[in-house]
Design a protein around this motif. Sequence first.
Motif, PDB file in Angstrom:
ATOM      1  N   GLU A 271       0.817  -1.215   0.000  1.00 39.16           N
ATOM      2  CA  GLU A 271       0.000   0.000   0.000  1.00 39.16           C
ATOM      3  C   GLU A 271       0.850   1.264   0.000  1.00 39.16           C
ATOM      4  O   GLU A 271       0.596   2.203  -0.768  1.00 39.16           O
ATOM      5  CB  GLU A 271      -0.929  -0.020   1.221  1.00 39.16           C
ATOM      6  CG  GLU A 271      -1.708   1.260   1.433  1.00 39.16           C
ATOM      7  CD  GLU A 271      -2.216   1.397   2.850  1.00 39.16           C
ATOM      8  OE1 GLU A 271      -2.765   2.473   3.164  1.00 39.16           O
ATOM      9  OE2 GLU A 271      -2.062   0.449   3.642  1.00 39.16           O
ATOM     10  N   ASN A 272       1.869   1.323   0.866  1.00 41.68           N
ATOM     11  CA  ASN A 272       2.660   2.552   0.994  1.00 41.68           C
ATOM     12  C   ASN A 272       3.406   2.883  -0.285  1.00 41.68           C
ATOM     13  O   ASN A 272       3.431   4.042  -0.729  1.00 41.68           O
ATOM     14  CB  ASN A 272       3.639   2.409   2.162  1.00 41.68           C
ATOM     15  CG  ASN A 272       2.928   2.311   3.503  1.00 41.68           C
ATOM     16  OD1 ASN A 272       1.829   2.842   3.672  1.00 41.68           O
ATOM     17  ND2 ASN A 272       3.539   1.631   4.458  1.00 41.68           N
ATOM     18  N   TYR A 273       4.014   1.890  -0.909  1.00 41.03           N
ATOM     19  CA  TYR A 273       4.761   2.128  -2.137  1.00 41.03           C
ATOM     20  C   TYR A 273       3.820   2.457  -3.293  1.00 41.03           C
ATOM     21  O   TYR A 273       4.088   3.372  -4.092  1.00 41.03           O
ATOM     22  CB  TYR A 273       5.600   0.891  -2.466  1.00 41.03           C
ATOM     23  CG  TYR A 273       6.449   1.036  -3.707  1.00 41.03           C
ATOM     24  CD1 TYR A 273       7.477   1.968  -3.762  1.00 41.03           C
ATOM     25  CD2 TYR A 273       6.222   0.230  -4.829  1.00 41.03           C
ATOM     26  CE1 TYR A 273       8.270   2.102  -4.900  1.00 41.03           C
ATOM     27  CE2 TYR A 273       7.007   0.353  -5.971  1.00 41.03           C
ATOM     28  CZ  TYR A 273       8.027   1.288  -6.001  1.00 41.03           C
ATOM     29  OH  TYR A 273       8.802   1.419  -7.122  1.00 41.03           O
ATOM     30  N   SER A 274       2.702   1.724  -3.395  1.00 44.00           N
ATOM     31  CA  SER A 274       1.774   1.920  -4.509  1.00 44.00           C
ATOM     32  C   SER A 274       1.152   3.306  -4.508  1.00 44.00           C
ATOM     33  O   SER A 274       1.063   3.966  -5.562  1.00 44.00           O
ATOM     34  CB  SER A 274       0.674   0.853  -4.459  1.00 44.00           C
ATOM     35  OG  SER A 274       1.201  -0.438  -4.629  1.00 44.00           O
ATOM     36  N   PHE A 275       0.726   3.752  -3.328  1.00 47.38           N
ATOM     37  CA  PHE A 275       0.031   5.038  -3.260  1.00 47.38           C
ATOM     38  C   PHE A 275       0.933   6.169  -2.791  1.00 47.38           C
ATOM     39  O   PHE A 275       0.510   7.321  -2.766  1.00 47.38           O
ATOM     40  CB  PHE A 275      -1.191   4.913  -2.352  1.00 47.38           C
ATOM     41  CG  PHE A 275      -2.188   3.908  -2.848  1.00 47.38           C
ATOM     42  CD1 PHE A 275      -2.986   4.187  -3.939  1.00 47.38           C
ATOM     43  CD2 PHE A 275      -2.304   2.666  -2.248  1.00 47.38           C
ATOM     44  CE1 PHE A 275      -3.896   3.248  -4.414  1.00 47.38           C
ATOM     45  CE2 PHE A 275      -3.210   1.726  -2.706  1.00 47.38           C
ATOM     46  CZ  PHE A 275      -3.994   2.018  -3.802  1.00 47.38           C
ATOM     47  N   GLY A 276       2.181   5.806  -2.421  1.00 50.50           N
ATOM     48  CA  GLY A 276       3.151   6.818  -2.030  1.00 50.50           C
ATOM     49  C   GLY A 276       4.045   7.182  -3.193  1.00 50.50           C
ATOM     50  O   GLY A 276       3.784   8.127  -3.937  1.00 50.50           O
ATOM     51  N   GLU A 277       5.114   6.385  -3.391  1.00 52.58           N
ATOM     52  CA  GLU A 277       6.085   6.698  -4.433  1.00 52.58           C
ATOM     53  C   GLU A 277       5.490   6.570  -5.836  1.00 52.58           C
ATOM     54  O   GLU A 277       5.779   7.378  -6.718  1.00 52.58           O
ATOM     55  CB  GLU A 277       7.303   5.784  -4.302  1.00 52.58           C
ATOM     56  CG  GLU A 277       8.432   6.171  -5.236  1.00 52.58           C
ATOM     57  CD  GLU A 277       9.742   5.515  -4.865  1.00 52.58           C
ATOM     58  OE1 GLU A 277      10.667   5.543  -5.696  1.00 52.58           O
ATOM     59  OE2 GLU A 277       9.839   4.971  -3.751  1.00 52.58           O
ATOM     60  N   LEU A 278       4.656   5.543  -6.062  1.00 52.88           N
ATOM     61  CA  LEU A 278       4.069   5.372  -7.396  1.00 52.88           C
ATOM     62  C   LEU A 278       2.936   6.362  -7.661  1.00 52.88           C
ATOM     63  O   LEU A 278       2.634   6.673  -8.818  1.00 52.88           O
ATOM     64  CB  LEU A 278       3.545   3.944  -7.564  1.00 52.88           C
ATOM     65  CG  LEU A 278       4.579   2.821  -7.614  1.00 52.88           C
ATOM     66  CD1 LEU A 278       3.887   1.473  -7.765  1.00 52.88           C
ATOM     67  CD2 LEU A 278       5.556   3.034  -8.759  1.00 52.88           C
ATOM     68  N   GLY A 279       2.281   6.821  -6.598  1.00 58.06           N
ATOM     69  CA  GLY A 279       1.194   7.798  -6.763  1.00 58.06           C
ATOM     70  C   GLY A 279       0.016   7.272  -7.562  1.00 58.06           C
ATOM     71  O   GLY A 279      -0.561   7.984  -8.395  1.00 58.06           O
ATOM     72  N   LEU A 280      -0.373   6.014  -7.315  1.00 58.47           N
ATOM     73  CA  LEU A 280      -1.449   5.413  -8.106  1.00 58.47           C
ATOM     74  C   LEU A 280      -2.796   6.085  -7.885  1.00 58.47           C
ATOM     75  O   LEU A 280      -3.656   6.037  -8.774  1.00 58.47           O
ATOM     76  CB  LEU A 280      -1.554   3.913  -7.788  1.00 58.47           C
ATOM     77  CG  LEU A 280      -0.446   3.019  -8.352  1.00 58.47           C
ATOM     78  CD1 LEU A 280      -0.720   1.561  -8.034  1.00 58.47           C
ATOM     79  CD2 LEU A 280      -0.302   3.206  -9.856  1.00 58.47           C
ATOM     80  N   THR A 281      -2.983   6.700  -6.730  1.00 61.60           N
ATOM     81  CA  THR A 281      -4.253   7.409  -6.509  1.00 61.60           C
ATOM     82  C   THR A 281      -4.453   8.502  -7.556  1.00 61.60           C
ATOM     83  O   THR A 281      -5.554   8.696  -8.085  1.00 61.60           O
ATOM     84  CB  THR A 281      -4.295   8.020  -5.103  1.00 61.60           C
ATOM     85  OG1 THR A 281      -4.325   6.976  -4.135  1.00 61.60           O
ATOM     86  CG2 THR A 281      -5.532   8.897  -4.921  1.00 61.60           C
ATOM     87  N   ASP A 282      -3.388   9.224  -7.870  1.00 62.18           N
ATOM     88  CA  ASP A 282      -3.487  10.325  -8.837  1.00 62.18           C
ATOM     89  C   ASP A 282      -3.786   9.822 -10.247  1.00 62.18           C
ATOM     90  O   ASP A 282      -4.237  10.592 -11.100  1.00 62.18           O
ATOM     91  CB  ASP A 282      -2.173  11.115  -8.851  1.00 62.18           C
ATOM     92  CG  ASP A 282      -1.883  11.773  -7.508  1.00 62.18           C
ATOM     93  OD1 ASP A 282      -2.851  12.050  -6.775  1.00 62.18           O
ATOM     94  OD2 ASP A 282      -0.699  11.986  -7.187  1.00 62.18           O
ATOM     95  N   ILE A 283      -3.510   8.545 -10.488  1.00 60.37           N
ATOM     96  CA  ILE A 283      -3.769   7.966 -11.815  1.00 60.37           C
ATOM     97  C   ILE A 283      -5.115   7.246 -11.846  1.00 60.37           C
ATOM     98  O   ILE A 283      -5.950   7.481 -12.727  1.00 60.37           O
ATOM     99  CB  ILE A 283      -2.647   6.982 -12.204  1.00 60.37           C
ATOM    100  CG1 ILE A 283      -1.301   7.703 -12.250  1.00 60.37           C
ATOM    101  CG2 ILE A 283      -2.953   6.311 -13.543  1.00 60.37           C
ATOM    102  CD1 ILE A 283      -0.111   6.782 -12.393  1.00 60.37           C
ATOM    103  N   LEU A 284      -5.340   6.371 -10.863  1.00 61.84           N
ATOM    104  CA  LEU A 284      -6.528   5.517 -10.881  1.00 61.84           C
ATOM    105  C   LEU A 284      -7.801   6.269 -10.537  1.00 61.84           C
ATOM    106  O   LEU A 284      -8.865   5.982 -11.103  1.00 61.84           O
ATOM    107  CB  LEU A 284      -6.336   4.345  -9.916  1.00 61.84           C
ATOM    108  CG  LEU A 284      -5.220   3.355 -10.258  1.00 61.84           C
ATOM    109  CD1 LEU A 284      -5.171   2.236  -9.207  1.00 61.84           C
ATOM    110  CD2 LEU A 284      -5.420   2.761 -11.641  1.00 61.84           C
TER     111      LEU A 284
END
Length: 495
Positions: A271-284
């Motif tokens: 969760e931390n890497y996906s929505f932190g460094e990858l910023g998937l929230t801003d995409i999905l």
Amino acid sequence: MSSQYPILVAIVPLMAAPICALLRGKTAPWAFTTITSACTFYISIQLLFSVASSGPISYELGGWAPPWGIEYVVDLLSGFMLVLISGISTGVLLYARESITKEVAPQQLGLFFTAYLLALTGMLGISITGDAFNVFVFLEIMSLSSYALIAMGERTDRRALTAAFQYLIIGTVGATFYLIGVGLIYLMTGTLNIADIAARLPEIEGTRPILAAAGFIVIGIGIKLALFPFHVWLPNSYTYAPNIVTAFFAGTATKVGVYLLIRFIFTVFGENYSFGELGLTDILLPLGVLAFLTMSSVAIYQTNIKRLLAYSSVAQMGYIILGISLASESGLTAAILHIFNHAIVKTGLFLSLGCMFFVVGSTYLKDLEGIGKRMPITTFGFVLGGFGLIGVPLTPGFISKWYLVVAALEKGSIIGYSLVALLMISSLLAVLYIWRVVEVAYFRDPPDSVVKREAPMSLLVPTWIFILGSFYFGIETSFNVGIAKVAAAFLMGGA
């Protein structure tokens, strides 16, 4: 024997497929496939009960301990998916005996059900395997058989061949992206075991190959689950495939893709890497919102009800993606819940439409004028299923949207309140496209020469099992909501 259930759930339909190809006639291939699917359904239920009572199950293939050997893992989420896939498959096959003979040539039925069993094998395998490359193998088994199943709709519409070819090209791109991502992960970690990858990634998660791998995998899976704007293959595939194929895929194929996305985001990358460094929230998040707003709007203008429901499916995927993107336990609960709820509702809708096609020979609105008077039982079932898409209280669609609203409100900012408003707008759009069918069915007169006639009971009974089942899970929510909550808590790092 029960200790072998994790391998049997995938190997039974795989081994049954070549046997089915040898069967001839109208009844034998169907009966053999239905019995096989029912066996996988029974095994899936036993696995889910075992996981619920005793915890996750790990099965080592060939006695090779992971990470060196391939591992099959059944936890609450994968067990949930196994039950959903095999249950929908069995229900659709009960419907298929008379339906498919009108759409597929009798001499092709053995090959048709062979491809069906291979597609079932792929979906079940993806849900249970704990090996990233093994996921690709099952993904290809599912995809290749899916192309064949869709193409077999050419007996009623030659455009099925074009739809299958389009799906083949786009699906191959998605599978290639996924494989490149897995290759990069293997390059950096030296392992393909999903649990082992998750353990090793924290040390290298900031490296460029891992960032690239995450991008390739998310896009590749996004293509497979028809994530907006990678959805272009889905409307034609659903519209021109045989009706039972459309019903089966609408309830399972895209849901398997979502399951795979959840597994990589929360289990592999974390969760931390996906929505932190990858910023998937801003995409999905914006993609999810665009999906349920634009695709619901497009559905309103369709003249073919199968295509209308296909665009609706892309919109419903938007709700699931929105839940994932909120990166909270409530949002993930809503996403997992809607995987199940939408599968039940949409399968019932496509089976209702298949009943209309069986009698009328068309799914175009202009050919179904007055269908509510000609086929009252079937049409009433379709309307009830439409309530589930809208999110009327007492339907599973309402439960899913309720949890999405709760998750959005937890944000507590203008974004959260805006999401709630957009969810309400999308529900109104669903009212409009379901109303188009209601208006044609009940407020237009049927042709004078048409005789009132319902579909055979062999089609109506499975259809109503899904329709009534959707209301059951909208009222008695202990199973679907209960599992979704526990699975979400586990994936988010809870107990």
